[in-house]
Design a protein around this motif. Structure first.
Motif, PDB file in Angstrom:
ATOM      1  N   GLY A   8      52.042  96.169  39.508  1.00 38.66           N
ATOM      2  CA  GLY A   8      52.543  95.158  38.494  1.00 38.66           C
ATOM      3  C   GLY A   8      51.781  95.072  37.474  1.00 38.66           C
ATOM      4  N   ALA A   9      52.416  95.135  36.178  1.00 40.82           N
ATOM      5  CA  ALA A   9      51.517  94.997  34.900  1.00 40.82           C
ATOM      6  C   ALA A   9      52.227  93.999  34.163  1.00 40.82           C
ATOM      7  CB  ALA A   9      51.460  96.327  34.118  1.00 40.82           C
ATOM      8  N   LEU A  11      52.114  89.418  33.492  1.00 31.59           N
ATOM      9  CA  LEU A  11      51.089  88.587  33.166  1.00 31.59           C
ATOM     10  C   LEU A  11      49.821  88.597  34.051  1.00 31.59           C
ATOM     11  CD1 LEU A  11      53.344  85.539  31.908  1.00 31.59           C
ATOM     12  CD2 LEU A  11      52.244  87.383  30.519  1.00 31.59           C
ATOM     13  N   GLY A  13      49.115  90.734  36.407  1.00 27.48           N
ATOM     14  CA  GLY A  13      48.399  92.256  36.893  1.00 27.48           C
ATOM     15  C   GLY A  13      47.632  92.480  35.619  1.00 27.48           C
ATOM     16  N   GLU A  31      53.456 100.052  37.187  1.00 23.81           N
ATOM     17  CA  GLU A  31      54.283  99.070  36.809  1.00 23.81           C
ATOM     18  C   GLU A  31      55.673  99.810  36.921  1.00 23.81           C
ATOM     19  OE1 GLU A  31      54.757  96.004  35.731  1.00 23.81           O
ATOM     20  OE2 GLU A  31      56.954  96.599  35.404  1.00 23.81           O
ATOM     21  N   ARG A  33      58.547  98.775  35.177  1.00 19.61           N
ATOM     22  CA  ARG A  33      58.990  98.968  33.986  1.00 19.61           C
ATOM     23  C   ARG A  33      58.553  99.834  33.040  1.00 19.61           C
ATOM     24  NH1 ARG A  33      59.153  92.756  31.758  1.00 19.61           N
ATOM     25  NH2 ARG A  33      56.857  93.115  32.160  1.00 19.61           N
ATOM     26  N   ALA A  50      54.114  77.804  27.939  1.00 20.27           N
ATOM     27  CA  ALA A  50      53.017  76.810  27.549  1.00 20.27           C
ATOM     28  C   ALA A  50      51.611  77.159  28.393  1.00 20.27           C
ATOM     29  CB  ALA A  50      53.471  75.132  28.176  1.00 20.27           C
ATOM     30  N   ARG A 105      55.559  85.454  25.549  1.00 15.56           N
ATOM     31  CA  ARG A 105      55.219  86.284  26.547  1.00 15.56           C
ATOM     32  C   ARG A 105      55.071  87.395  26.469  1.00 15.56           C
ATOM     33  NH1 ARG A 105      56.915  85.697  32.311  1.00 15.56           N
ATOM     34  NH2 ARG A 105      58.108  83.903  31.962  1.00 15.56           N
ATOM     35  N   ALA A 182      57.298  93.520  46.327  1.00 19.81           N
ATOM     36  CA  ALA A 182      57.580  94.597  47.422  1.00 19.81           C
ATOM     37  C   ALA A 182      56.571  94.645  48.323  1.00 19.81           C
ATOM     38  CB  ALA A 182      57.716  96.025  46.623  1.00 19.81           C
ATOM     39  N   TYR A 204      69.041  78.190  34.634  1.00 16.95           N
ATOM     40  CA  TYR A 204      68.791  78.001  33.239  1.00 16.95           C
ATOM     41  C   TYR A 204      69.436  78.952  32.350  1.00 16.95           C
ATOM     42  CZ  TYR A 204      65.015  81.571  33.409  1.00 16.95           C
ATOM     43  OH  TYR A 204      64.484  83.107  33.644  1.00 16.95           O
ATOM     44  N   LEU A 296      66.290  79.968  39.831  1.00 15.03           N
ATOM     45  CA  LEU A 296      64.982  79.344  39.736  1.00 15.03           C
ATOM     46  C   LEU A 296      64.603  79.115  41.317  1.00 15.03           C
ATOM     47  CD1 LEU A 296      65.033  76.392  37.174  1.00 15.03           C
ATOM     48  CD2 LEU A 296      63.930  78.790  37.099  1.00 15.03           C
ATOM     49  N   GLN A 326      53.127  75.616  34.965  1.00 11.15           N
ATOM     50  CA  GLN A 326      51.866  76.119  35.590  1.00 11.15           C
ATOM     51  C   GLN A 326      52.028  77.534  36.195  1.00 11.15           C
ATOM     52  OE1 GLN A 326      48.506  74.567  35.752  1.00 11.15           O
ATOM     53  NE2 GLN A 326      49.508  73.655  33.907  1.00 11.15           N
TER      54      GLN A 326
END
Ligand code: FAD
Length: 461
Positions: A8-9, A11, A13, A31, A33, A50, A105, A182, A204, A296, A326
């Motif tokens: 995973g690349a 945040l 990774g 990754e 994607r 945040a 992000r 995974a 959301y 969520l 957080q």
């Protein structure tokens, strides 16, 4: 140099790649994607996030803090919007100057990938899906979704290739493949691996408020909040002078009151009149026709490490509901804590991996629970007098005892006090408060009693 394979690349990774690039390790990141730097639209979760102290400290360790913070919008307080659409109440986050930062992000993710890639020892393999971990052989099983795979050009060792599957060996494996990991899935049958997953009843939807003549449509340096009991709306400013607006509500509420164009417009107009005007009917209609409310999930598991060389980090280890802001900050702190633990253990991977899990699991569980609790605060409690009174009391106590009495929100957001210690400190504060209240009531009672007694003496009844 040792090698690390990262699944995973996203945040966490990408930040881990920066940490290990700095250590001079051979780093391979797989990754699923495409490279987001080459994509027009990136599907995924919240547009902005945040950033607070834990995240900042981790970014600082890889030399990115200043750059990232400067790309964000500082938020110093909550601005609570009342239902009349005209009046507000302001609740500063902490002491004057203390703030969180609203950041984009995608930009953050891209900056970290680019930073890690500057090191010749780091290689990102995009369009490579991690299928599972072969724990007998301690290998990561990866499948390339675009032909031909470029493994192995570098870094970790490709042990074998079979039916397009590549078995990757590395001294250390970091699973940073998000909430639906995974790697974690393939560990589920390991005895004594605890796992729990909760979908909350809320979902959301994200919307946008555009810039108004190249100006922010609302005050920009605050976290906008419309608490309405069992649902709530929030808005965070972006650097391009837009706002990302998110409505959180139970799925039943979306179905009942937001499933037709007329209903959704009425719902926004009645509950968030000022936001409604700025969002505009067209945008609300278009968004609700295009997107469904997103779920969520909250995930806890234990341990976070396996076989002396594999660690789960970020959402793969502890996906949490977003109400304390957080999830990423905790994931970033994971990277920092692991890096510190490796150093404390003289880069002995096996002992660092074990020590990390022992240290981190309790903290992750604690912030998971706190995030759940904070939803109550965001949707309702902020409007209650008892909450406001407690906040004032905490602020005064913090002024008198700045080191020993830090409000809960500030401990979580503006310090690196371990989450589990945060909750212990809060319990001590609650105990002191309850003793003070009991003493005060006793004094008041005795005072009233003495008053009665002296009045009786005076008036002779
Ligand atoms: P992800 O960001 O999910 O990254 C996982 C990566 O792994 C992705 O790139 C994915 O493509 C890749 N991947 C997945 N499966 C595979 C596979 N099989 N093989 C290879 N690659 C794979 N946190 C905050 O701190 N502050 C906030 O304000 C905040 N706001 C939020 C608002 C919302 C609405 C939500 C839902 C979350 C919010 N969070 C916030 C939480 C934050 O988004 C997450 O905690 C954070 O993204 C976790 O990062 P991660 O790298 O662990 O996972």
């Amino acid at each position: 140099m040792p090698s690390v394979a990262i699944a995973g690349a996203g945040l966490v990774g990408a930040l881990n790649a920066c940490f290990f690039a700095q250590k001079g390790w051979d780093v391979s990141v797989y990754e699923f994607r495409k490279d987001i730097r080459t994509m027009k639209h990136v599907q995924g979760r919240s547009i902005n996030l945040a950033l607070s102290q834990r995240g900042k400290s981790a970014l600082e360790a890889v030399g990115l803090r200043e750059y990232i913070v400067n790309q964000g919008v500082p938020l110093y307080a909550r601005l609570v919007h009342n239902k009349d659409g005209k009046t507000f109440s302001r609740q500063p986050y902490g002491k004057p100057g203390e703030h969180i930062v609203s950041i984009n992000r995608r930009h953050l993710n891209e900056v970290m990938i680019t930073q890690a890639e500057k090191s010749p020892n780091v290689k990102f393999f995009f369009e490579h899906k991690v299928k599972n971990v072969d724990y007998e052989k301690k290998q990561l099983v990866v499948q390339c979704t675009s032909q031909p795979s470029r493994i192995p050009t570098f870094g970790t060792r490709a042990a074998s290739q079979d039916h397009g599957e590549i078995h990757v060996e590395a001294d250390l494996i970091l699973a940073c493949d998000g909430a639906y990991s995974a790697v974690r899935r393939s560990l589920m049958t390991i005895p004594r691996f605890d796992f729990s997953q909760d979908y909350i009843e809320h979902g959301y939807v994200e919307l946008n408020i555009m810039a108004n003549n190249n100006k922010f449509a609302f005050e920009e340096n605050v976290f906008h909040l419309w608490p309405r009991g069992h649902f709530t709306l929030i808005a965070l400013a972006n650097r391009d002078k837009t706002f990302t607006v998110t409505i959180f509500a139970p799925f039943s509420e979306f179905e009942k009151h937001m499933s037709t164009t007329e209903d959704v417009l009425l719902f926004f107009e009645e509950n968030f009149p000022d936001a409604f005007r700025l969002l505009g009917k067209e945008h609300i209609t278009e968004t609700f026709n295009r997107v469904k409310p997103q779920p969520l999930v909250s995930i806890k598991c234990s341990p976070h490490s396996f076989f002396d060389n594999l660690v789960l980090m970020g959402d793969a280890a502890h996906a949490m509901v977003p109400f304390y802001g957080q999830g990423m900050n905790c994931g970033f702190e994971d990277c920092l804590v692991f890096s510190e633990t490796l150093e404390e253990h003289d880069n002995d991977i096996a002992s660092a991996v074990r020590a990390y899990s022992e240290k981190r699991v309790n903290d992750a569980h604690t912030i998971n629970d706190l995030a759940m609790y904070n939803y109550e605060e965001l949707k309702d409690l902020v409007n209650r007098n008892s909450y406001k009174l407690r906040k004032k009391f905490d602020t005064i106590m913090n002024m008198i005892f700045p080191k020993s009495w830090i409000p809960l929100y500030s401990m979580v957001t503006f310090t690196r006090i371990p989450y589990s210690e945060v909750i212990e400190r809060r319990k001590r504060q609650d105990k002191i408060l309850s003793t003070l209240l009991t003493t005060a009531s006793a004094v008041a009672f005795i005072g009233a009693f003495m008053g009665m007694f002296s009045n009786r003496a005076k008036f002779g009844f």
